[in-house]
Write an enzyme that holds these catalytic residues in place. Structure first.
Site: not given
Ligand code: S3P
Length: 425
Positions: A313, A344, A386
């Site tokens: 992120d 992104r 973001r």
């Molecule tokens: C998150 C995992 C990430 C992240 C998202 C929040 C989470 O996504 O990008 O903002 O809380 O498990 P992914 O697990 O799909 O990579």
């Protein structure tokens, strides 16, 4: 990273709202537990409000006062058949984790959300949940709305094809309701908030390094309620760290989550020459503390493929900082960025180019050559919180006015962002 000892000018002290990832999980697990849970510092973010909407639709009582969320969990059998579709707004975490919970419940539910969420890939959770025995239907091939009829799950041994804490968590939440053990094997570590909370709530969960990778297994369990203080969100804090670095502001981000599976951005910044120090206040269930930032000249560094999930992120912010660093920054192995609230990679590269940066897209990342002077621009954050925050950091150093469109959803993760960022101007 060194222990804190900040000298020189009086630092700017800032705080961020509670961690979004931990808040989602704490609320859902508290709903599944038997008894009253207390979640202090629950995130006020729009995405977490979507998770509270899930609790409401499933008939779970909760109340929030003075930043403390109290959830009356009635156990798994206390979750009621929803009388309407479950709206997940724009929150992928809400939709994916809730599907994992509902995969074990013997009733039919339909999960839907904002058009932005309805574009995101969901087969990644449907496949393992189907293999466990749940009936999961995606309305359009890979995307939501999702219809799930759960029950009679069996544990599986699963290696997710994408590194995703959301997929891992959905399978673990279903595994809590399955016959036999459920094991997830990851090649690269992803955030472990679900595992930490499950452990704290008495679930039989274990993690070990095996021949195939990081093996996490869970078995069926009744969860104890939890009393937790959610630390500040490190992803929100990262925006302020980036602002401190580009503006040369000695800063302290107070009481922020410092879980090592989330700290990739900090490790990369140190290699780029930023001086960061931590004052850790607590380790369990989640490490937390104050983070001191002392800016200095930045140099480009290599980002390893296995680091990507720990800063996924924060990659848009890294792209912005790379424009101010000496050398070439190459980000690869980050194709997942194209499956977030927006593409992104495309949005960041377009935004940075509009600001005057030397940047190009790769299929799975981007390349930035720095340093460059950023200038006056009109750019588009593509309705992605973001990207909006990352481009706002770029605007702090631009020599001229910058207008950013598509910033309406910043509150999905960081309510109060604009006010906090203004302290770096
Ligand atoms: C998150 C995992 C990430 C992240 C998202 C929040 C989470 O996504 O990008 O903002 O809380 O498990 P992914 O697990 O799909 O990579």
């Amino acid at each position: 990273m060194k222990r804190a000892h900040i000298g020189g000018l009086t630092p700017l002290r800032v705080r961020v709202p509670g961690d979004k990832s931990i808040s989602h999980r704490a609320a859902l697990l508290a709903a599944m537990a038997s008894g009253t849970s207390r979640i202090a510092g629950f995130s006020p973010a729009g995405d977490c409000a979507a998770t509270l909407n899930v609790l409401k639709t499933l008939g779970v009582s909760f109340s929030g006062e003075d930043g403390v969320l109290t959830v009356q969990g009635a156990g798994l059998t206390g979750l009621k058949t929803p009388q309407a579709s479950i709206g997940c707004s724009r929150s992928g975490t809400t939709m994916r984790l809730t599907t994992g919970v509902l995969a074990g419940r013997p009733f039919e539910s339909r999960l839907t959300g904002h058009p932005q969420l309805l574009r995101r890939p969901m087969r990644r959770i449907a496949e393992p949940l189907l293999a466990m025995g749940a009936a999961v239907e995606l309305a359009h091939g890979d995307t939501a709305p999702i219809t799930v009829r759960g029950g009679n799950l069996e544990g599986i041994d699963y290696e997710p094809p994408v590194a995703s804490a959301q997929v891992k968590s959905a399978v673990l939440l279903a595994g809590l309701q399955a016959e036999g053990a459920t094991q997830i094997v990851e090649k690269v570590v992803t955030r472990d908030h679900t595992e930490r909370l499950l452990r704290a709530m008495g679930a039989p969960i274990g993690t070990a390094i095996g021949a195939r990778g990081i093996e996490t297994s869970v078995s069926a369990a009744d969860l104890d309620p939890i009393d937790i203080e959610v630390p500040g969100d490190l992803s929100s804090a990262s925006v302020l760290i980036a602002a401190a670095l580009v503006t040369g502001t000695n800063s302290i981000v107070q009481d922020v989550g410092l879980n090592p599976t989330r700290c990739g951005f900090l490790r990369v910044l140190e290699r780029m020459g930023a001086e960061l120090e931590l004052d850790i206040h607590a380790e369990e269930p989640e490490p937390r503390g104050d983070l001191f930032v002392r800016p200095g000249p930045l140099t480009a560094t290599a980002v390893l493929l296995e680091e990507i999930p720990s800063l996924i992120d924060e990659l848009p912010l890294l792209g912005v900082l790379a424009t101010q660093a000496e050398g070439i920054t190459v980000i690869e192995g980050a194709a997942e960025l194209r499956a977030k609230e927006s593409d992104r990679i495309e949005g960041l590269v377009n935004g940075l180019r509009a600001l005057g940066a030397d940047v190009r897209q790769l299929a799975d990342g981007f390349v930035v050559r720095g340093p460059t002077r950023l200038g006056s621009a009109v750019c588009d954050a593509c309705d992605d919180h973001r990207l909006a925050m990352a481009l706002s950091v770029g605007a702090l150093v631009a020599e001229g006015p910058v207008r950013i469109a598509g910033v309406d959803y910043v509150d999905d993760s960081f309510p109060g962002f604009e006010r906090t960022l203004a302290s770096f101007r």
